[in-house]
Motif scaffolding. Structure first.
Motif, mmCIF file in Angstrom:
data_model
loop_
_atom_site.group_PDB
_atom_site.id
_atom_site.type_symbol
_atom_site.label_atom_id
_atom_site.label_comp_id
_atom_site.label_asym_id
_atom_site.label_seq_id
_atom_site.Cartn_x
_atom_site.Cartn_y
_atom_site.Cartn_z
ATOM 1 N N GLU A 150 0.824 -1.203 0.000
ATOM 2 C CA GLU A 150 0.000 0.000 0.000
ATOM 3 C C GLU A 150 0.862 1.258 0.000
ATOM 4 O OE1 GLU A 150 -3.444 0.668 0.133
ATOM 5 O OE2 GLU A 150 -3.634 -1.388 -0.533
ATOM 6 N N VAL A 172 -17.140 -0.652 3.787
ATOM 7 C CA VAL A 172 -17.173 -2.026 3.264
ATOM 8 C C VAL A 172 -18.508 -2.256 2.559
ATOM 9 C CG1 VAL A 172 -17.211 -4.468 3.915
ATOM 10 C CG2 VAL A 172 -15.596 -2.915 5.021
ATOM 11 N N GLU A 222 -18.724 -9.924 -2.576
ATOM 12 C CA GLU A 222 -17.344 -9.595 -2.200
ATOM 13 C C GLU A 222 -16.978 -10.384 -0.949
ATOM 14 O OE1 GLU A 222 -14.792 -5.633 -1.256
ATOM 15 O OE2 GLU A 222 -16.039 -5.741 -3.021
ATOM 16 N N TYR A 271 -13.892 -11.655 1.862
ATOM 17 C CA TYR A 271 -12.615 -11.318 2.501
ATOM 18 C C TYR A 271 -12.017 -12.593 3.087
ATOM 19 C CZ TYR A 271 -14.530 -6.693 1.993
ATOM 20 O OH TYR A 271 -15.073 -5.553 1.465
ATOM 21 N N ARG A 298 -8.622 -3.016 2.907
ATOM 22 C CA ARG A 298 -9.715 -2.355 2.188
ATOM 23 C C ARG A 298 -10.075 -1.015 2.822
ATOM 24 N NH1 ARG A 298 -12.259 -4.758 -1.887
ATOM 25 N NH2 ARG A 298 -10.124 -5.413 -1.920
ATOM 26 N N ALA A 303 -12.102 3.898 -0.181
ATOM 27 C CA ALA A 303 -12.956 2.785 0.253
ATOM 28 C C ALA A 303 -14.433 3.168 0.177
ATOM 29 C CB ALA A 303 -12.589 2.352 1.671
ATOM 30 N N LYS A 323 -17.097 1.394 -2.278
ATOM 31 C CA LYS A 323 -18.292 0.767 -1.693
ATOM 32 C C LYS A 323 -19.506 1.098 -2.555
ATOM 33 C CE LYS A 323 -21.480 1.500 2.163
ATOM 34 N NZ LYS A 323 -22.068 0.207 2.322
ATOM 35 N N TYR A 365 -11.335 -4.481 -10.519
ATOM 36 C CA TYR A 365 -11.521 -3.821 -9.224
ATOM 37 C C TYR A 365 -10.263 -3.017 -8.876
ATOM 38 C CZ TYR A 365 -12.816 -3.123 -4.353
ATOM 39 O OH TYR A 365 -13.145 -2.552 -3.150
ATOM 40 N N GLU A 366 -9.103 -3.664 -9.018
ATOM 41 C CA GLU A 366 -7.840 -3.002 -8.696
ATOM 42 C C GLU A 366 -7.603 -1.788 -9.581
ATOM 43 O OE1 GLU A 366 -4.990 -6.162 -8.997
ATOM 44 O OE2 GLU A 366 -5.904 -7.237 -7.324
ATOM 45 N N GLU A 368 -9.885 1.005 -8.382
ATOM 46 C CA GLU A 368 -9.380 1.504 -7.105
ATOM 47 C C GLU A 368 -8.130 2.362 -7.316
ATOM 48 O OE1 GLU A 368 -9.163 -0.445 -2.764
ATOM 49 O OE2 GLU A 368 -7.873 -1.420 -4.230
#
Length: 199
Positions: free
Chosen positions: A29, A84, A90, A92, A101, A108, A112, A131-132, A135
């Motif tokens: 990150e 979330v 989804e 985890y 997340r 985030a 969401k 998704y990545e 994001e």
């Protein structure tokens, strides 16, 4: 009868492995800092609550179990339920996945909204790379120093939600990057060709 020492050793190894995974995720990150991460002590409290859950867990299960947990950060605080997606699609794998997340609250909260909009339309399902990419685009917008109000994050999240609802499909990640670059250029934010948004 099983050896109790062996069980304790396994628990210790599992705990060490979780800590190592968390450190690796945190390091990944930090490669491209775009938003100051939530303080570790805030996330440690969340970890303690998440440790009581059985994983893998869906977003619905996480929100039901610890959704009221408040996470404080530089710009304010959010309940976990605001970060979330409340969706069964989804999943985890463990507490470290939830931690990763919610570590960047602005992104985030935007993701969401996007995930929940996609969840309304079964034909709009995320792949992990898509998704990545979404994001990362939002994180790049968050990194624009001149945009203190995170307007770019909101504009692109709104656009994504609208596109998903209208077309009932997910826009391609390249289209999302292009839309983000257009937002930046039209608002006077420099986007270089060698950057993520440089399309």
């Amino acid at each position: 009868m099983p050896d109790r020492k062996e069980g304790r050793d396994k628990q210790a190894r599992d705990r060490e492995n979780r800590q190592r995974r968390r450190e690796v995720l945190e390091e990944l990150e930090r490669w491209e800092e775009t938003e100051p991460p939530v303080e570790d002590d805030e996330l440690d409290e969340l970890d303690a609550e998440l440790e009581t859950m059985a994983f893998p867990a869906t977003g619905v299960e996480v929100v039901d179990a610890v959704g009221a947990h408040e996470i404080g950060f530089d710009e304010g605080a959010h309940d976990l339920a605001e970060l979330v997606p409340r969706t069964a699609t989804e999943t985890y794998g463990g507490p470290e996945a939830v931690r990763a997340r919610v570590q960047r609250p602005t992104v985030a909260a935007a993701m969401k909204r996007v995930v929940e909009a996609a969840d309304e339309h079964r034909s709009a399902e995320f792949g992990s790379s898509q998704y990545e990419a979404y994001e990362r685009t939002l994180r790049e917008l968050k990194a624009i120093d001149a945009d203190d109000d995170d307007e770019g994050v909101e504009v692109i999240a709104d656009w994504l939600v609208e596109r998903i609802r209208e077309a009932e499909t997910l826009p391609g990640s390249r289209n999302v990057r292009r839309r983000a670059a257009e937002f930046c250029r039209s608002n006077g934010y420099e986007v270089r060709v060698d950057e993520w948004l440089g399309i």
